[in-house]
Scaffold this active site. Sequence first.
Site, PDB file in Angstrom:
ATOM      1  N   GLY A  37       0.781  -1.233   0.000  1.00 50.93           N
ATOM      2  CA  GLY A  37       0.000   0.000   0.000  1.00 50.93           C
ATOM      3  C   GLY A  37       0.811   1.279   0.000  1.00 50.93           C
ATOM      4  O   GLY A  37       0.331   2.325   0.442  1.00 50.93           O
ATOM      5  N   HIS A  49       0.721   1.344 -13.071  1.00 51.61           N
ATOM      6  CA  HIS A  49       1.465   0.174 -13.545  1.00 51.61           C
ATOM      7  C   HIS A  49       2.962   0.509 -13.507  1.00 51.61           C
ATOM      8  O   HIS A  49       3.362   1.589 -13.966  1.00 51.61           O
ATOM      9  CB  HIS A  49       1.029  -0.187 -14.977  1.00 51.61           C
TER      10      HIS A  49
END
Length: 210
Positions: free
Chosen positions: A12, A109
């Site tokens: 995270g 990404h």
Amino acid sequence: MIKIGALVSGGGTNLQAILDAIDKGEIDGQVTSVVSSREGAYALERAASRGIETAVFSKKDYASYQDYDKDLADHFEARGIDLIVYAGFMLILGPDFVDRFKNKMINIHPALIPSFCGKGYYGLHVHEAVLKKGVKITGATVHFVTAECDAGPIILQKAVEVRDDDTPETLQRRVMEQAEWIIYPEAVKLFAQGRLDIKDGIVKIKEIKK
Ligand code: GAR
């Protein structure tokens, strides 16, 4: 102010970068719901420690992909979420989810799309593939999520140098520090400002009128 939902599977750090930008007043929004694809993801702790509602949606609890996607979409819809950020989310969701949040979902990404992306390219595997190919420049991409994996309209990209002595781990860290944690909050900010125009699959960033 927009309501942001986050999809996570791991550490995270990208979610953290967005939360930090919100704290600094850079994003006109709040993260109000964080969903993990697995128990124990550290991203859940980051959210819970700030009092953000968390939930775990585990694929093994569902008989079909369709049921999973529908339940997850219902979850965010019930909470009036304006933007869903995929923040290190390692599942590919199908049309039962994606069609309900068209142009309202973004993903980070860890490579320069259209290189090193698509099915099988996630997390460290991306950086392993980059090193195996020997490219000298990599980076990160923020894009809208569509039904096709890593193929949605590109919002922001940032390049990062590959070094001769890189390992997948050192490269992953540099891509995060020099690209991901910078462009992801920036893209969320632009979305919250209503500045992302998509036409024919191309994103244009609207100037702010002075
Ligand atoms: C990040 O590098 C992110 O770009 C990547 O996983 C990592 C998650 O880290 N995402 C993908 O590979 C998605 N295809 P984080 O949990 O610390 O943000």
